[in-house]
Design an enzyme around this catalytic site. Structure first.
Site, mmCIF file in Angstrom:
data_model
loop_
_atom_site.group_PDB
_atom_site.id
_atom_site.type_symbol
_atom_site.label_atom_id
_atom_site.label_comp_id
_atom_site.label_asym_id
_atom_site.label_seq_id
_atom_site.Cartn_x
_atom_site.Cartn_y
_atom_site.Cartn_z
ATOM 1 N N ASN A 190 9.683 6.054 -0.226
ATOM 2 C CA ASN A 190 10.168 7.018 0.758
ATOM 3 C C ASN A 190 11.204 6.415 1.689
ATOM 4 O OD1 ASN A 190 9.442 6.986 3.860
ATOM 5 N ND2 ASN A 190 7.790 5.911 2.809
ATOM 6 N N ALA A 191 12.098 7.261 2.132
ATOM 7 C CA ALA A 191 12.972 6.941 3.261
ATOM 8 C C ALA A 191 13.115 8.236 4.047
ATOM 9 C CB ALA A 191 14.332 6.435 2.792
ATOM 10 N N MET A 192 12.174 8.445 4.971
ATOM 11 C CA MET A 192 12.190 9.677 5.765
ATOM 12 C C MET A 192 13.290 9.605 6.823
ATOM 13 S SD MET A 192 9.681 11.062 4.202
ATOM 14 C CE MET A 192 9.734 12.631 5.048
ATOM 15 N N CYS A 251 9.948 -0.369 10.174
ATOM 16 C CA CYS A 251 10.482 0.620 9.245
ATOM 17 C C CYS A 251 11.594 -0.050 8.449
ATOM 18 C CB CYS A 251 11.028 1.828 10.006
ATOM 19 S SG CYS A 251 11.884 2.980 8.930
ATOM 20 N N LYS A 308 3.467 -3.454 15.018
ATOM 21 C CA LYS A 308 3.408 -3.225 13.565
ATOM 22 C C LYS A 308 4.546 -3.986 12.920
ATOM 23 C CE LYS A 308 2.997 0.355 10.013
ATOM 24 N NZ LYS A 308 2.807 1.788 9.755
ATOM 25 N N ASN A 333 3.900 -2.463 7.123
ATOM 26 C CA ASN A 333 4.654 -1.237 6.871
ATOM 27 C C ASN A 333 5.021 -1.238 5.389
ATOM 28 O OD1 ASN A 333 6.454 1.032 7.118
ATOM 29 N ND2 ASN A 333 6.727 0.507 9.267
ATOM 30 N N GLY A 344 1.369 2.819 -1.080
ATOM 31 C CA GLY A 344 0.422 3.181 -2.122
ATOM 32 C C GLY A 344 -0.179 1.979 -2.830
ATOM 33 N N GLY A 349 -1.929 -0.629 3.942
ATOM 34 C CA GLY A 349 -1.213 -0.794 2.681
ATOM 35 C C GLY A 349 -2.096 -0.531 1.485
ATOM 36 N N GLY A 350 -1.957 0.650 0.896
ATOM 37 C CA GLY A 350 -2.622 0.941 -0.377
ATOM 38 C C GLY A 350 -4.111 1.175 -0.295
#
Lengths: 327, 267
Positions: free
Chosen positions: A70-72, A129, A164, A191, A216, A242-243
Site C-alpha cells: 500500500n501507499a495511501m 511511513c 513508531k 511500520n 501482512g 507486523g503480520g
C-alpha cells in the site's frame, strides 16, 4: 483463565491487542467498533496539521498470501476536524492512542499539544511511513532527528509518547535507542516494509505512488527480528507490529519482547471480530503454556527469565512527571 | 487470508448507453453476483469502485457515468485500451424475493439491471420504476423491457414518462401491488425517500450504496458509513442497517475522511 491485562507506559489496557494505525482509524465509529469487538485499545490514523487526501488510487495491491502492498499517502481529516472522531471513539470507552505525523520537531510538538487536548491516552509518533515525501521514514531513518523530534514532543505534552520506528534501515535498534534517549515512553515497531509491485504487461508500477509498503504475513519475521533487537537495546516497553493474525503470532511477539501488539492487515476478511477471536485464543494458549499473566512473559525467548521484570520495572520507566489526564 | 488480485484486460467493447454513460465490456472469468463491484484502474489515472453491470462471464462489464475527471476520462476509452480489474468485492443482492420492485435513479440502473435480470431468469416478477433527468438519459430502459420487467419511467424534464422524480412512480406501484422487496439505487436522498415509502407498505428495502473507496478490502476506512464499511458490509445493504445512520442521505466523506454534507461540494 490467563490474565490479559497489561500496563503500557502507564496506560492500563484490558488486553494487549491494539488496532494498528492506518486501519479503520479514520472515523470514530470504526474505532468504537474495534473496541466493542474486543480490542484492548485503538491507534488513530496518522493525523497531520492539515487535511490530506492521500495519493490517487491504486493505493493498495493485494498480494495473496504474502500480504498487502500500500501507499495511501497519509490521508487524514487534519487536526481541526479529527477531534470529533476521537470523541466518538472515546465515548465507547476505548483507550485511544493518537498517531501524528509532521516534518520537524517544532511541528510535531505543536501537533502533539493539539492531539493531547483531545483526550487520547497516549501519542504515537509516525516516524516510519515508508512512502511520504518529507515525513515518516524520510526523517525517521536518522537517529539524531528521531531523538530531537521525540524530545520536543515529550517536552510539549503530559502523555506517554510512543515512537513508531521504521524497519527500512540497517539499524532499527539504533533508532529505538535514539527515541529512548529523547524520552520516549515506548517503541512501536514496525511500520510497513518498503516495497514495490510492477505490472509486467503495462511495464509500470501498480501503485499510483510507485513505491509503497508491505504489510501482512510476509513481514512478521521482519517485525519479530526488529522487536528482538530493540528489546536487547532499550529499557522502555515495545509494541510489536507486523503480520499478526492469530494468538500464536501475538505470542511470538510477546516472547520476542513486545508488551503489546497492533493488528491491521489481518482484519481484511474477518473484520474487527478478529480482536475477540484472538483475545479468547490468547487466554487459552497462555493457560496451555502455563503462563498466568501475559505481562510476565514479555521477552521470555531471550532466555533471561528476570529480564522482563527488570525491563518493565516502573522505576526505570521514564514517565511523565506531571499528573496525567484520566483515560 | 486470501486477497483477490488484479488482472489487466483489454477493453473488448465500448457501448455508449446514454449521452453521459458508457459501458466497458472485458473478458471476465471470476464468478460475480449481481450487486458486487470491482475496482477499475485506468493506468496513469485513478482507480474507481464500480458495480458490475454485467457480472457474469465470459464478458464482464461496468457502466460509468461521467462525473469526476476519471469517469470523464473513461468516456474516451476505446476497444483495445487496457484497464485493471480488481475484485469482485462486496455483498450481492439476495435474489430470493419472488416479486420485486426496482427503483432506479440515473446511473443506479447499472447495478439494478443485472439483479433484475437474474430475478427474471429465476422466474420472479420484476416491476421497474426508472428515473432520469431527461429521456435520453434513461439507462437500460430497453434492457429492462427485454428481460420482461414491467417498466415505467419518470424524467425530471417530462421528456418521457411521468414528469418529475421517480419516487411518486414508486409510491403508486407500492400502492397497487404487493411486493416482497424493493431494490433501489440512486442518489442517497432518493433512496431514503423510497425506503420511507416502502416502510409504509411494510416492504423490505435493499439499497446499493456508493461511497469513496480506496482499498476495497475493509481496511482503510475510506468508505466508512457509521459503523459499516461499504466495501465489505455492502455495497448492497438492507435499509434496516441504514435507517439509523444519521449520515446516510445527508453527508459523505471526502478523500481526506472529512464529513461533508451532500450538496456542499462535489463528492
Amino acid at each position: 483463565m490467563a490474565d490479559l491485562t497489561v500496563e503500557l507506559a502507564g496506560v492500563p489496557l484490558r488486553n494487549p491487542l491494539l488496532l494498528a494505525s492506518g486501519i479503520w482509524g479514520e472515523t470514530g465509529a470504526s474505532m468504537a467498533a474495534a473496541y466493542a469487538a474486543g480490542a484492548g485499545g485503538v491507534v488513530t490514523k496518522s493525523i497531520g496539521a492539515e487535511p490530506r487526501s492521500g495519493y490517487p488510487n491504486p493505493t493498495v495491491e493485494p498480494l495473496g498470501p504474502v500480504g498487502l502492498l500500500n501507499a495511501m499517502g497519509l490521508p487524514n481529516p487534519g487536526i481541526d476536524e479529527y477531534p470529533a472522531e476521537i470523541e466518538v471513539a472515546r465515548a465507547s470507552g476505548a483507550p485511544v492512542i493518537g498517531s501524528i505525523f509532521a516534518a520537524a520537531p517544532r511541528e510535531f510538538a505543536a501537533l502533539a499539544r493539539r492531539m493531547a487536548g483531545t483526550g487520547v491516552v497516549a501519542l504515537e509518533l509516525n516516524l516510519s511511513c515508508p512512502h511520504a515525501h518529507g515525513y515518516g521514514s524520510e526523517i525517521g531513518s536518522d537517529p539524531r532527528r528521531v531523538e530531537r523530534i521525540v524530545r520536543s514532543v515529550v517536552a510539549a505534552v503530559d502523555l506517554p509518547v510512543l515512537a513508531k520506528i521504521t524497519p527500512n534501515t540497517a539499524d532499527p535498534a539504533g533508532l529505538a535507542r535514539a527515541a529512548e534517549r529523547g524520552g520516549a515512553h515506548a517503541i512501536s515497531a514496525i511500520n510497513t516494509v518498503r516495497a514495490l509491485g510492477i505490472d509486467v504487461t503495462l511495464a509500470r508500477p501498480i501503485l499510483a505512488h510507485g513505491l509503497g509498503g508491505l504489510s501482512g504475513p510476509a513481514i512478521k519475521p521482519v517485525g519479530l527480528a526488529c522487536v528482538w533487537q530493540i528489546f536487547e537495546a532499550v529499557r522502555i516497553p515495545i509494541v510489536g507490529i507486523g503480520g499478526i493474525a492469530s494468538a500464536d503470532d501475538a505470542l511470538e511477539y510477546l516472547l520476542a519482547g513486545a508488551r503489546a501488539v497492533q493488528i491491521g492487515t489481518a482484519l481484511s476478511g474477518p473484520g474487527v471480530a478478529l480482536f475477540g477471536t484472538i483475545a479468547r485464543d490468547l487466554a487459552s494458549r497462555l493457560d496451555a503454556l502455563g503462563i498466568d499473566r501475559w505481562e510476565e512473559a514479555v521477552g521470555r525467548a531471550h532466555g533471561r527469565p528476570p529480564s522482563s521484570a527488570v525491563q518493565q520495572a516502573p522505576a526505570r520507566l521514564r514517565r511523565p512527571s506531571k499528573p496525567r489526564r484520566a483515560p | 487470508m486470501t486477497l483477490p488480485s488484479r488482472s489487466i484486460v483489454p477493453i473488448s467493447e465500448v457501448v455508449h448507453e446514454t449521452p453521459s454513460t458508457v459501458t466497458l465490456r472485458f473478458a471476465w472469468a471470476p464468478a460475480a453476483r449481481p450487486g458486487q463491484f470491482v475496482m477499475v484502474w485506468i493506468p496513469g489515472d485513478d482507480e474507481l469502485p464500480m458495480s458490475l453491470s454485467y457480472p457474469n462471464g465470459p464478458m464482464g462489464g461496468v457502466t460509468v457515468k461521467a462525473m469526476g475527471a476519471t469517469s470523464r476520462a473513461i468516456q474516451t476509452l476505446r476497444p483495445g485500451d487496457r484497464i485493471g480489474i480488481r475484485g469482485p468485492y462486496g455483498r450481492p443482492f439476495d435474489l430470493t424475493p419472488r416479486r420485486v420492485l426496482v427503483v432506479a435513479g440515473g446511473s443506479g440502473a447499472a447495478v439494478l439491471a443485472p439483479a433484475a435480470e437474474s430475478a427474471r431468469a429465476a422466474g420472479h416478477a420484476v416491476d421497474v420504476a426508472l428515473g432520469a433527468v431527461t429521456a435520453s438519459e434513461l439507462l437500460f430502459r430497453g434492457r429492462f423491457e427485454r428481460m420482461g420487467a414491467s417498466t415505467e419511467v419518470a424524467t425530471d424534464d417530462g421528456s418521457a414518462g411521468r414528469p418529475g422524480f421517480v419516487t411518486p412512480l414508486a409510491e403508486r406501484l407500492l400502492e397497487e401491488h404487493p411486493y416482497d422487496a424493493v431494490w433501489t439505487c440512486g442518489p442517497e436522498v432518493m433512496m431514503r425517500r423510497v425506503a420511507d415509502l416502502a416502510d409504509r407498505h411494510h416492504v423490505p428495502v435493499i439499497c446499493s450504496v456508493e461511497r469513496q473507496m480506496k482499498c476495497a478490502l475493509g481496511l482503510c476506512d475510506a468508505c466508512a458509513l457509521g459503523p459499516l464499511h461499504v466495501c465489505v458490509d455492502g455495497p448492497v445493504l438492507p435499509w434496516e442497517s441504514l435507517r439509523g445512520l444519521e449520515e446516510f442521505g445527508r453527508s459523505f466523506r471526502d478523500p481526506a475522511g472529512r464529513r461533508r454534507a451532500y450538496g456542499s461540494a462535489p463528492p
